[in-house]
Scaffold this motif. Structure first.
Motif, PDB file in Angstrom:
ATOM      1  N   MET A 106      48.853  26.807  39.382  1.00 21.73           N
ATOM      2  CA  MET A 106      48.041  28.307  38.243  1.00 21.73           C
ATOM      3  C   MET A 106      48.536  29.115  38.562  1.00 21.73           C
ATOM      4  N   ALA A 107      49.461  29.911  39.847  1.00 20.49           N
ATOM      5  CA  ALA A 107      49.852  30.819  39.984  1.00 20.49           C
ATOM      6  C   ALA A 107      50.993  31.110  39.182  1.00 20.49           C
ATOM      7  N   ARG A 108      51.843  30.389  39.555  1.00 19.49           N
ATOM      8  CA  ARG A 108      53.150  30.096  38.683  1.00 19.49           C
ATOM      9  C   ARG A 108      52.865  29.842  37.411  1.00 19.49           C
ATOM     10  N   LYS A 109      51.700  29.051  37.135  1.00 17.20           N
ATOM     11  CA  LYS A 109      51.593  29.395  35.153  1.00 17.20           C
ATOM     12  C   LYS A 109      51.801  30.878  35.030  1.00 17.20           C
ATOM     13  N   VAL A 110      50.227  31.824  35.085  1.00 20.19           N
ATOM     14  CA  VAL A 110      50.028  32.786  34.932  1.00 20.19           C
ATOM     15  C   VAL A 110      51.446  33.797  34.922  1.00 20.19           C
ATOM     16  N   ASP A 111      52.473  33.881  36.280  1.00 24.01           N
ATOM     17  CA  ASP A 111      53.282  34.892  36.204  1.00 24.01           C
ATOM     18  C   ASP A 111      54.467  34.154  34.884  1.00 24.01           C
ATOM     19  N   ALA A 112      54.422  32.937  34.975  1.00 26.25           N
ATOM     20  CA  ALA A 112      55.344  31.951  33.569  1.00 26.25           C
ATOM     21  C   ALA A 112      54.967  33.421  32.149  1.00 26.25           C
ATOM     22  N   ALA A 113      52.875  33.086  31.809  1.00 29.68           N
ATOM     23  CA  ALA A 113      52.723  33.715  31.154  1.00 29.68           C
ATOM     24  C   ALA A 113      52.951  34.989  30.837  1.00 29.68           C
ATOM     25  N   LEU A 114      53.182  35.959  31.574  1.00 28.74           N
ATOM     26  CA  LEU A 114      53.163  37.271  32.019  1.00 28.74           C
ATOM     27  C   LEU A 114      54.537  37.679  31.377  1.00 28.74           C
ATOM     28  N   TRP A 115      55.752  37.301  31.848  1.00 28.07           N
ATOM     29  CA  TRP A 115      56.899  36.809  31.788  1.00 28.07           C
ATOM     30  C   TRP A 115      57.719  36.805  30.332  1.00 28.07           C
ATOM     31  N   TYR A 116      56.869  35.612  29.882  1.00 28.43           N
ATOM     32  CA  TYR A 116      56.855  35.228  28.122  1.00 28.43           C
ATOM     33  C   TYR A 116      56.682  36.069  27.300  1.00 28.43           C
ATOM     34  N   ALA A 117      55.458  36.923  28.147  1.00 28.44           N
ATOM     35  CA  ALA A 117      54.524  37.932  27.155  1.00 28.44           C
ATOM     36  C   ALA A 117      55.045  38.815  26.811  1.00 28.44           C
ATOM     37  N   ARG A 118      55.909  39.081  28.000  1.00 28.30           N
ATOM     38  CA  ARG A 118      56.902  40.842  28.229  1.00 28.30           C
ATOM     39  C   ARG A 118      58.014  39.918  27.328  1.00 28.30           C
ATOM     40  N   ALA A 119      58.705  39.127  27.276  1.00 24.08           N
ATOM     41  CA  ALA A 119      60.044  38.730  27.176  1.00 24.08           C
ATOM     42  C   ALA A 119      60.310  39.478  25.839  1.00 24.08           C
ATOM     43  N   ASP A 120      59.199  40.376  24.119  1.00 22.02           N
ATOM     44  CA  ASP A 120      60.050  40.892  23.190  1.00 22.02           C
ATOM     45  C   ASP A 120      59.512  42.088  23.469  1.00 22.02           C
ATOM     46  N   CYS A 121      59.966  42.765  25.105  1.00 18.42           N
ATOM     47  CA  CYS A 121      59.946  43.913  25.389  1.00 18.42           C
ATOM     48  C   CYS A 121      60.549  44.469  26.734  1.00 18.42           C
ATOM     49  N   HIS A 159      46.404  39.598  33.846  1.00 18.55           N
ATOM     50  CA  HIS A 159      46.538  40.375  35.270  1.00 18.55           C
ATOM     51  C   HIS A 159      45.042  40.064  35.743  1.00 18.55           C
ATOM     52  N   GLY A 160      43.850  40.040  34.738  1.00 22.91           N
ATOM     53  CA  GLY A 160      42.632  40.567  34.756  1.00 22.91           C
ATOM     54  C   GLY A 160      42.719  38.253  35.495  1.00 22.91           C
ATOM     55  N   VAL A 161      43.542  37.518  35.125  1.00 16.81           N
ATOM     56  CA  VAL A 161      43.474  36.301  36.297  1.00 16.81           C
ATOM     57  C   VAL A 161      43.396  36.162  37.652  1.00 16.81           C
ATOM     58  N   LYS A 162      44.899  36.850  37.682  1.00 16.78           N
ATOM     59  CA  LYS A 162      45.275  37.502  39.170  1.00 16.78           C
ATOM     60  C   LYS A 162      44.055  37.443  40.462  1.00 16.78           C
ATOM     61  N   ALA A 163      43.111  38.434  39.852  1.00 19.54           N
ATOM     62  CA  ALA A 163      42.091  38.691  40.692  1.00 19.54           C
ATOM     63  C   ALA A 163      41.091  37.370  40.932  1.00 19.54           C
ATOM     64  N   PRO A 164      40.794  37.103  40.256  1.00 23.10           N
ATOM     65  CA  PRO A 164      40.126  35.690  40.257  1.00 23.10           C
ATOM     66  C   PRO A 164      40.399  34.761  41.673  1.00 23.10           C
TER      67      PRO A 164
END
Length: 171
Positions: free
Chosen positions: A65-80, A34-39
């Motif tokens: 880059m935005a697609r990669k950030v969104d994918a990282a967020l999705w995978y970070a939340r995948a377990d929950c 989320h911190g990376v999204k602002a810059p």
């Protein structure tokens, strides 16, 4: 018996500690993303002031880059992910159109033309974000690996007991 009870208690403590550590790591990754999204958004605004052809190239890389950030967020939340689900009635064609709009520059750069052959009234119960993420992955991979067209179609399926479902086909 005492030794087994002691081992069980130790295992339970270790499991609690491992869960706490995993939660802490996931929260850190989510906060970082989320911190990376602002810059990233700031860079997109700055890129609008850059002259062509660099503007298009920069916009393309920022999109990537935005697609990669969104994918990282999705995978970070995948377990929950169960905590993030919002199951609602959603229009399938609308989600497909939204994904194509969001990825328009990428599709154009790769010469991939989308076609949506889905009835506008077709709705399903689903989590819109999750469905959009999966469709995005399919579309990106299709374009990246040489598809000149990507077609979205629906298929209505009836089971023997009369219950129905709708399959989304991405070809």
């Amino acid at each position: 018996f005492d030794a087994l009870r002691s081992m069980g208690a130790a295992s339970a403590r270790e499991a609690v500690q491992a869960n706490a550590k995993a939660t802490e790591h996931r929260e850190f990754v989510e906060a970082w993303i989320h911190g990376v999204k602002a810059p990233l958004a700031s860079c997109e605004l700055i890129a609008e002031r850059v002259a062509e052809p660099e503007r298009s190239q920069l916009a393309s890389e920022l999109d990537r880059m935005a697609r990669k950030v969104d994918a990282a967020l999705w995978y970070a939340r995948a377990d929950c992910a169960v905590n993030d689900y919002a199951i609602r009635e959603v229009r399938v064609a609308e989600i497909c159109r939204s994904v194509c709009r969001t990825n328009a520059r990428f599709l154009i750069e790769h010469g991939c033309i989308p076609a949506i052959d889905i009835d506008e009234a077709t709705t399903v119960l689903a989590d819109k974000k999750q469905v959009a993420f999966v469709i995005t992955q399919l579309v990106e991979n299709a374009a990246k690996y040489g598809a000149s067209h990507v077609r979205f179609a629906e298929k209505r399926v009836r089971s023997r007991d009369g219950a129905g479902s709708i399959e989304l086909r991405v070809e």
